[in-house]
Every structure is written in structure tokens, then in C-alpha cells.
Enzyme design. Structure first.
Site, mmCIF file in Angstrom:
data_model
loop_
_atom_site.group_PDB
_atom_site.id
_atom_site.type_symbol
_atom_site.label_atom_id
_atom_site.label_comp_id
_atom_site.label_asym_id
_atom_site.label_seq_id
_atom_site.Cartn_x
_atom_site.Cartn_y
_atom_site.Cartn_z
ATOM 1 N N CYS A 1 50.713 29.363 48.093
ATOM 2 C CA CYS A 1 50.975 28.435 49.176
ATOM 3 C C CYS A 1 52.483 28.327 49.435
ATOM 4 O O CYS A 1 53.272 28.200 48.503
ATOM 5 C CB CYS A 1 50.433 27.035 48.904
ATOM 6 S SG CYS A 1 48.656 26.997 48.692
ATOM 7 N N ARG B 1 53.552 34.044 50.239
ATOM 8 C CA ARG B 1 53.034 33.171 49.179
ATOM 9 C C ARG B 1 51.551 32.853 49.359
ATOM 10 O O ARG B 1 50.911 32.305 48.459
ATOM 11 C CB ARG B 1 53.831 31.858 49.153
ATOM 12 C CG ARG B 1 55.310 32.040 48.917
ATOM 13 C CD ARG B 1 56.010 30.714 48.909
ATOM 14 N NE ARG B 1 55.596 29.901 47.790
ATOM 15 C CZ ARG B 1 56.174 29.879 46.601
ATOM 16 N NH1 ARG B 1 57.230 30.630 46.386
ATOM 17 N NH2 ARG B 1 55.716 29.116 45.647
ATOM 18 N N TRP C 1 47.056 29.648 50.170
ATOM 19 C CA TRP C 1 46.318 30.577 49.312
ATOM 20 C C TRP C 1 45.226 29.724 48.683
ATOM 21 O O TRP C 1 45.505 28.850 47.874
ATOM 22 C CB TRP C 1 47.240 31.165 48.239
ATOM 23 C CG TRP C 1 46.557 32.227 47.438
ATOM 24 C CD1 TRP C 1 46.413 33.546 47.770
ATOM 25 C CD2 TRP C 1 45.936 32.076 46.153
ATOM 26 N NE1 TRP C 1 45.728 34.211 46.784
ATOM 27 C CE2 TRP C 1 45.428 33.336 45.786
ATOM 28 C CE3 TRP C 1 45.749 30.995 45.294
ATOM 29 C CZ2 TRP C 1 44.745 33.548 44.584
ATOM 30 C CZ3 TRP C 1 45.082 31.203 44.096
ATOM 31 C CH2 TRP C 1 44.587 32.470 43.751
ATOM 32 N N ASN D 1 51.275 22.261 47.435
ATOM 33 C CA ASN D 1 51.167 23.524 46.701
ATOM 34 C C ASN D 1 50.880 23.151 45.260
ATOM 35 O O ASN D 1 51.627 22.382 44.661
ATOM 36 C CB ASN D 1 52.490 24.304 46.815
ATOM 37 C CG ASN D 1 52.504 25.536 45.923
ATOM 38 O OD1 ASN D 1 51.460 26.072 45.580
ATOM 39 N ND2 ASN D 1 53.696 25.967 45.556
ATOM 40 N N GLY D 2 49.787 23.671 44.713
ATOM 41 C CA GLY D 2 49.442 23.349 43.326
ATOM 42 C C GLY D 2 47.961 23.045 43.216
ATOM 43 O O GLY D 2 47.176 23.391 44.105
ATOM 44 N N GLU E 1 51.134 50.306 35.422
ATOM 45 C CA GLU E 1 51.757 49.810 36.646
ATOM 46 C C GLU E 1 51.280 50.616 37.863
ATOM 47 O O GLU E 1 51.022 50.044 38.929
ATOM 48 C CB GLU E 1 53.290 49.861 36.497
ATOM 49 C CG GLU E 1 54.081 49.524 37.737
ATOM 50 C CD GLU E 1 53.811 48.136 38.328
ATOM 51 O OE1 GLU E 1 53.088 47.338 37.710
ATOM 52 O OE2 GLU E 1 54.298 47.887 39.437
ATOM 53 N N LYS F 1 49.407 48.951 41.100
ATOM 54 C CA LYS F 1 49.967 49.082 42.450
ATOM 55 C C LYS F 1 48.904 49.602 43.402
ATOM 56 O O LYS F 1 48.721 49.078 44.484
ATOM 57 C CB LYS F 1 51.134 50.069 42.393
ATOM 58 C CG LYS F 1 52.443 49.791 42.962
ATOM 59 C CD LYS F 1 53.227 48.567 42.780
ATOM 60 C CE LYS F 1 52.620 47.313 42.376
ATOM 61 N NZ LYS F 1 53.456 46.410 41.629
ATOM 62 N N GLU G 1 45.992 46.971 44.051
ATOM 63 C CA GLU G 1 46.294 45.738 44.777
ATOM 64 C C GLU G 1 46.550 45.940 46.267
ATOM 65 O O GLU G 1 46.273 45.057 47.056
ATOM 66 C CB GLU G 1 47.418 44.929 44.112
ATOM 67 C CG GLU G 1 48.818 45.478 44.233
ATOM 68 C CD GLU G 1 49.881 44.537 43.616
ATOM 69 O OE1 GLU G 1 50.875 45.062 43.117
ATOM 70 O OE2 GLU G 1 49.709 43.308 43.664
ATOM 71 N N HIS H 1 36.405 58.668 24.669
ATOM 72 C CA HIS H 1 35.582 57.711 23.918
ATOM 73 C C HIS H 1 34.725 56.861 24.848
ATOM 74 O O HIS H 1 34.259 55.790 24.445
ATOM 75 C CB HIS H 1 36.469 56.843 23.027
ATOM 76 C CG HIS H 1 37.188 57.651 21.991
ATOM 77 N ND1 HIS H 1 36.548 58.140 20.863
ATOM 78 C CD2 HIS H 1 38.451 58.120 21.938
ATOM 79 C CE1 HIS H 1 37.416 58.852 20.150
ATOM 80 N NE2 HIS H 1 38.584 58.860 20.788
ATOM 81 N N LYS I 1 52.204 36.010 46.413
ATOM 82 C CA LYS I 1 53.361 36.546 45.692
ATOM 83 C C LYS I 1 53.625 35.833 44.370
ATOM 84 O O LYS I 1 53.720 36.460 43.323
ATOM 85 C CB LYS I 1 54.593 36.459 46.601
ATOM 86 C CG LYS I 1 55.862 37.025 45.993
ATOM 87 C CD LYS I 1 55.801 38.519 45.917
ATOM 88 C CE LYS I 1 57.051 39.127 45.311
ATOM 89 N NZ LYS I 1 56.797 40.522 44.918
HETATM 90 C C1 AGP Z 1 52.398 42.844 41.174
HETATM 91 O O1 AGP Z 1 52.645 43.696 42.200
HETATM 92 C C2 AGP Z 1 52.143 41.472 41.432
HETATM 93 N N1 AGP Z 1 52.328 40.973 42.671
HETATM 94 C C3 AGP Z 1 51.968 40.529 40.257
HETATM 95 O O2 AGP Z 1 51.281 41.201 39.264
HETATM 96 C C4 AGP Z 1 53.245 39.889 39.683
HETATM 97 O O3 AGP Z 1 54.029 40.845 39.059
HETATM 98 C C5 AGP Z 1 52.845 38.775 38.705
HETATM 99 O O4 AGP Z 1 52.131 37.803 39.408
HETATM 100 C C6 AGP Z 1 54.008 38.154 37.982
HETATM 101 O O5 AGP Z 1 54.879 37.514 38.856
HETATM 102 P P1 AGP Z 1 56.324 37.068 38.401
HETATM 103 O O6 AGP Z 1 57.063 38.291 38.036
HETATM 104 O O7 AGP Z 1 56.888 36.387 39.602
HETATM 105 O O8 AGP Z 1 56.155 36.142 37.234
#
Ligand code: AGP
Length: 606
Positions: free
Chosen positions: A2, A27, A76, A100-101, A479, A483, A486, A502, A601
Site C-alpha cells: 500500500c 507498493r 495491496w 497501510n498495515g 535468484e 526473477k 515473479e 533424487h 514492492k
Molecule cells: C524480489 O524481486 C522481490 N521483489 C522480493 O523478493 C524482495 O526482495 C523482498 O520482498 C525483500 O525486500 P527488501 O529487500 O525490501 O527487504
């Protein structure tokens, strides 16, 4: 999680809010809404499901009268589906609010204050609005204080009271809020991106302080309602760095910014050829005295930690664990004053990482955080901070923040090795030279993206993909898979190459894409054998090796190479290939690269 913005001043509030929401949209983008106050206490709401662009369109055609005060929100969803009713702002009696929260006890509050039948949404936020209105008798401070006594959870609220024109009240617990004052008025937002075009200085609203915004000044009150002076900070980003700068998506722009981000993060910390953290006031004793290291983070930041572990353990010969923050915080972790806890976070606001940090401190462990956002909660609460200098990262998929987190892992690993007598000055210097050579290696990748685009066209039709490697390569594969999934919504699984047989190899069939990494010389032949195993089952293999590697004929369908003399330094260029692979796959599927579905984000809720 949010984005929220509030403004009162002499500008057109609708324009300020809509612009701010576009900047905060990363966000959350399930729905958006604004509330505008007409200068006499009347508040009008405008809400739309979907992206901020939808809300903009509605507002542009609504003939909205000029207003100089209002609040805005991009959501969000946590409680309640994506509907107009559930979109913020929410209203109850004289109260209009954005949040937000998460209000954890909203069920209980619904019962206590007999709200059943009165609520028009399914959100915890509307319950908070009702509770504040319940306590409101013309004194906003009293109402907010009373509500704070009963609300449990995390929150950042911006509140309008119908009979108090042109004023916004704000309060927060855990969820972030930053504020700024300029000649144009008073501004508040979830983060700096929405403020930097108005002011170069700002402050972080302290938890449980009430901030009262008026068009010509901001008053900050502590828990006893005593005025306190905000601690002003200077913005270290410019407006341009938070814009797309000619790129079609932020993600592509941020991928291209990596060489510069690495330089900015590494170079100021090099003294006489070795990493030096004197400016950050990180003492060598921190590195000398610890007996083990626990890295704690979420998502991409945690995968940067996986690279850190794979680097540090062989270099330091002490145990290094990588912990998912949401697990660490609830699973009685083994950490004490001899454990160096390294917390990694781009935003510095991820709630699980923050909670893990607080737990580590309670256990007596010294905490060093690697954070990108200056002044963020994680940075402020850590014993020591090593800031990364990626600048604002807007795309939800993290790229340049990961690169500088990796660069920081290298710096820490090198300083520690030197301090602990495992590296001579010469070895330390050679290490840093190798680290800096990653920059031209990345630039080389960025100049040849055609082949990566071709590989993406092959991947886009797949329903499942696998990423395999050993040692450091396994850490990169985690990673790479994250990527891809997502932003392209293709199932991607990272596996230690030797573990595949396995069980998981059962899933490989004709044309299944397998991205295989073989940049680690000591396990090169082993990985090649694992690639043969998937190839024998029809896999379409995309192979990444060092330029110098000699690969067997017919081992892969596409071959990418990275320019690295030393195996420890293959990560940065390799990951750029993976980022571009994900980017072009998403692009070729016609998806919104920067705003993947269901994601936000910074994850400031549990
Ligand atoms: C990855 O592309 C993400 N958007 C997500 O995994 C992100 O790295 C994670 O939420 C951690 O966020 P931060 O680094 O702001 O703590």
C-alpha cells in the site's frame, strides 16, 4: 504494501495526490482512491479498482472542484477482495482515513464496538475508521490516542476530520511514513519517491507520534502530546533517478544502472586497495570477535545472502547460516552475542526482516544491516549499517538492489578475511580488483542482449522451467528462478544440480527449459554430467559458463558466457543474464513487467 500520500497546501491537491500515487504505485496496485476536502470540511471520495491510471481517468472526467487538501491510497489487498468498497479511503462518521498495515484485532473490535451491520467493506481499515470516529467528540488528538490504546497491529494512518478543514492527522506503528514541508505546503507519504519533487529535506514520522499537517506548517507531538522537533534528513536521490528516463520499464532501466550502482557502493569503501568501513563506523572487532554469522532477509535479499554464505564459509571457515526472516522470527533461532547477524533489505521496511532484527538484538547479537533506503526503520534500528547505493528501485522485481547487496557481501567477506588473518594485504587487494572487474563484465552482457531475447522467446511457451547449479551457481539459480516466476508467471524451480536425480528429474520432459550454470571450476564436470542427465530426457538447455570454459559438443541449445577470471566473481554478470531473461520473457508475454500480479514492492505486512 500500500502506498499512501497526504497533502495540504496551495497546490491542486487532486494533482499532487494522483502524481504521488503513480510514484507509489509499485507498493500496491489492486485499487486506488483519493479523498478531497473542500476547505469547509466536506470530503468527497473517488475510488477505482485496478491501477492508478483508472483512477486518474475517472478523476479527469469527474469535474472535481478545486481542493487544496486530501489523502490518497494505492492498495495491496490484505483483508477483503479487490473491490471499490474495499478500496481506501474509508469513511466512518466524521472520519476519513487511509491505512497501510494490518489491524490484527479487527474482529474483536467489530464485536466490542457493535460494528456489525454498519460496515460497508470487508477491510480491517474501515474498523479502524469506526473506532476513531467512536472516540471522536471534536478533539482529534484525544480520539487518536484512545484508538491507539485499542488498535493492535501495524499501521500508518492519514486521517481527515470532517469539521476540521485543511488539516491532516497522521500516526504510525511499524508501517513507514515520511513527511516534508515546502513553500507549497505539507506532504506525507509512505516513502520518499512521492516527495522528492517537492522538497530535498524530509523526516521520518516517529512511531506513535501524532503529526498534524497544516498548509503552512507541520506539528509533531510525542506520546504525551508535547511538540517535538523532527529530525531532518537530506534526500540523497534526485528526481530523475526515480523516473524511467526513456526506458520502457523501470526494470530495464534498473538493470542498466547496475554498473554505476556497484561502483557507487564499492568505490567509496576502498582505501589503499582494501575494503574499509571507517566512515560507517563499523569496527573491525565486530568481524574479529564473532564465532558465526547468521544472515537474515526475505526474497531476493535472502538470495543475496545465499551468495554471501557460499562466499564467506570457504573464506572464513566459520559457520554462516542464511535465514528466511519470517521463519527466523518464530523458530527460536540460535544466535547470541558471538553471532554476527547480517540483515539485508532494499527497502529497510520489510516487516519480517525488521522483526527478525529486533529478535536478534534481544538475543544479544550485534546486527549489521545492508540497506538501500537511507533512514529506513531497519537501518535505524541496526547497530551498524552498510548502505548500498542503488538509488531508488521502483520495479517490483529487484535487480540493481540485488547487485549491490552482492557487492556488499564481497566487501564484508573481504574485510572479515583480512581482519581475521585469513587474507594478506595482497590477497585482499586482488579480491577487490576482481570485484571491480565485475563492472566491465556486466557492461559486456548489457551490450549483447539479442541472444538473451531469443532464449526468452523459447521460455515464454513453457509451463515449467528449472534452474540448476552447484555451490555459488546454486545460489545464483535461486535468484534466477525467482526473477522468472515473479514477472513471467512461469513456474521456475531452482535445484542443486546434483540433487535433481533424487526426485525432481521426473518432471523433465521433451523441451522443458533448464537453465544450467557451470561457472564453478571445481564442480564443472559434475554439473556437466547433471546437464547430460536432463538433456537425455529432452530438456532444452540454456547453459552459462565462464568465457574460458570448454564445453562438450552438443551439451546445450544456447550458451552464454561471463567474463570472470576467478570463480568467486561469476555471480554479478551471471545474474544480469538471468534478469534479462526474465525481463524479455515477461515482455514477450505482454505482461506488465514492473507491476507483476499479486506482488508489492515492500512487504510491510506479515
Ligand atoms: C524480489 O524481486 C522481490 N521483489 C522480493 O523478493 C524482495 O526482495 C523482498 O520482498 C525483500 O525486500 P527488501 O529487500 O525490501 O527487504
Amino acid at each position: 504494501m500500500c502506498g499512501i500520500i497526504g497533502y495540504t497546501g496551495n497546490l491542486d491537491a487532486k494533482e499532487v495526490l494522483l502524481k504521488g500515487l503513480s510514484q507509489l504505485e509499485y507498493r500496491g496496485y489492486d485499487s486506488a482512491g483519493i479523498a478531497l476536502e473542500d476547505g469547509k470540511g466536506d470530503v468527497s471520495l473517488y475510488k477505482q479498482v485496478g491501477q492508478v491510471a483508472n483512477l486518474k481517468e475517472v478523476c479527469q472526467n469527474a469535474g472535481i472542484p478545486l481542493s487544496h487538501c486530501g489523502i490518497g491510497h494505492t492498495r495491496w489487498a490484505t483483508h477483503g477482495g479487490v473491490t471499490e468498497q474495499n478500496a481506501h479511503p474509508h469513511q466512518a462518521g466524521k472520519v476519513t482515513l487511509i491505512h497501510n498495515g494490518i489491524i490484527e484485532n479487527y474482529h474483536e473490535l467489530t464485536d466490542t464496538y457493535h460494528l456489525q451491520g454498519q460496515l460497508v467493506s470487508e477491510t480491517d481499515t474501515e474498523v479502524a475508521a469506526q473506532v476513531i470516529d467512536h472516540f471522536y467528540d471534536g478533539d482529534p488528538l484525544k480520539a487518536i490516542h484512545s484508538a491507539l490504546e485499542v488498535l493492535k497491529g501495524s499501521f500508518a494512518f492519514c486521517i481527515l476530520f470532517a469539521d476540521i478543514p485543511e488539516r491532516i492527522y497522521c500516526v504510525r506503528n511499524v508501517s513507514p511514513l515520511v513527511a516534508a514541508m515546502s513553500e507549497q505546503g505539507a506532504f506525507v507519504a509512505s516513502d520518499l519517491t512521492a516527495l522528492i519533487s517537492y522538497s530535498s529535506s524530509y523526516f521520518i514520522v516517529p512511531e506513535y507520534h501524532i503529526m498534524v499537517m497544516e498548509k503552512d506548517h507541520i506539528t509533531l507531538l510525542d506520546e504525551q502530546n508535547q511538540p517535538v522537533k523532527p529530525e531532518m534528513l537530506e534526500v540523497n536521490w534526485d528526481v530523475e533517478s526515480a523516473q524511467k528516463g526513456g526506458y520502457p520499464f523501470y526494470m530495464l532501466k534498473e538493470i542498466h544502472e547496475q554498473p554505476e550502482a556497484i561502483r557507487k557502493t564499492v568505490l567509496p569503501r576502498i582505501k589503499d586497495g582494501l575494503p574499509d568501513f571507517e566512515q560507517e563506523q563499523i569496527p573491525d572487532s565486530l568481524f574479529r570477535n564473532c564465532q558465526n554469522i547468521a544472515i537474515v532477509a526475505c526474497g531476493t535479499a535472502m538470495y543475496a545472502g545465499m551468495v554471501g554464505k557460499a562466499l564467506m564459509e570457504p573464506m572464513l571457515r566459520i559457520p554462516v547460516s542464511v535465514n528466511i526472516a519470517s521463519e527466523f522470527r518464530y523458530e527460536q533461532p540460535l544466535a547470541d552475542e558471538k553471532t554476527l547477524v547480517i540483515v539485508i533489505s532494499q527497502s529497510g521496511e520489510t516487516i519480517d526482516t525488521l522483526a527478525a532484527l529486533r529478535l536478534a538484538k534481544n538475543l544479544g547479537a550485534p546486527v549489521l544491516s545492508v540497506v538501500n533506503v537511507k533512514g529506513s526503520t531497519i537501518a535505524r534500528e541496526s547497530d551498524y549499517v552498510l548502505y548500498t547505493h542503488a538509488g531508488p528501485e521502483i520495479a517490483v522485481a529487484s535487480t540493481k538492489a540485488y547487485a549491490v547487496q552482492l557487492a556488499s557481501m564481497y566487501l564484508i567477506a573481504c574485510r572479515m578475511s583480512f581482519v581475521r588473518g585469513r587474507y594478506t594485504v595482497q590477497e585482499g587487494k586482488a579480491f577487490i580488483e576482481n570485484l571491480l572487474s565485475c563492472v566491465p563484465a556486466i557492461e559486456k552482457i548489457l551490450e549483447q542482449t539479442d541472444e538473451i531475447e531469443k532464449a526468452a522467446h523459447h521460455i515464454k511457451a513453457a509451463s515449467d522451467t528449472y534452474f540448476i547449479g552447484r555451490g555459488l551457481d546454486y545460489a545464483y539459480s535461486l535468484e534466477g528462478a525467482l526473477k522468472l516466476k515473479e514477472i513471467s508467471y512461469i513456474h521456475a524451480e531452482a535445484y542443486a544440480a546434483g540433487e535433481l536425480k533424487h526426485g525432481t528429474i521426473a518432471l523433465i520432459e521433451e523441451n522443458t527449459p533448464v537453465v544450467a550454470f557451470a561457472t564453478q571450476s571445481h564442480v564443472f564436470q559434475k554439473t556437466i554430467s547433471n546437464i547430460r542427465e536432463v538433456r537425455a530426457r529432452g530438456a532444452y538447455v540454456i547453459l552459462i559458463t565462464k568465457e574460458s570454459a570448454e564445453i562438450p559438443e552438443g551439451i546445450c541449445d544456447i550458451h552464454f558466457t561471463v567474463d570472470a577470471k576467478n570463480d568467486q566473481f561469476t555471480g554479478l554478470p551471471t545474474v544480469v543474464i538471468l534478469q534479462l531473461l526474465a525481463y524479455y520473457t515477461s515482455l514477450s508475454k505482454g505482461l506488465d513487467v514492473d507491476k507483476p500480479r499479486n506482488l508489492a514492492k515492500s512487504v510491510t505486512v506479515e
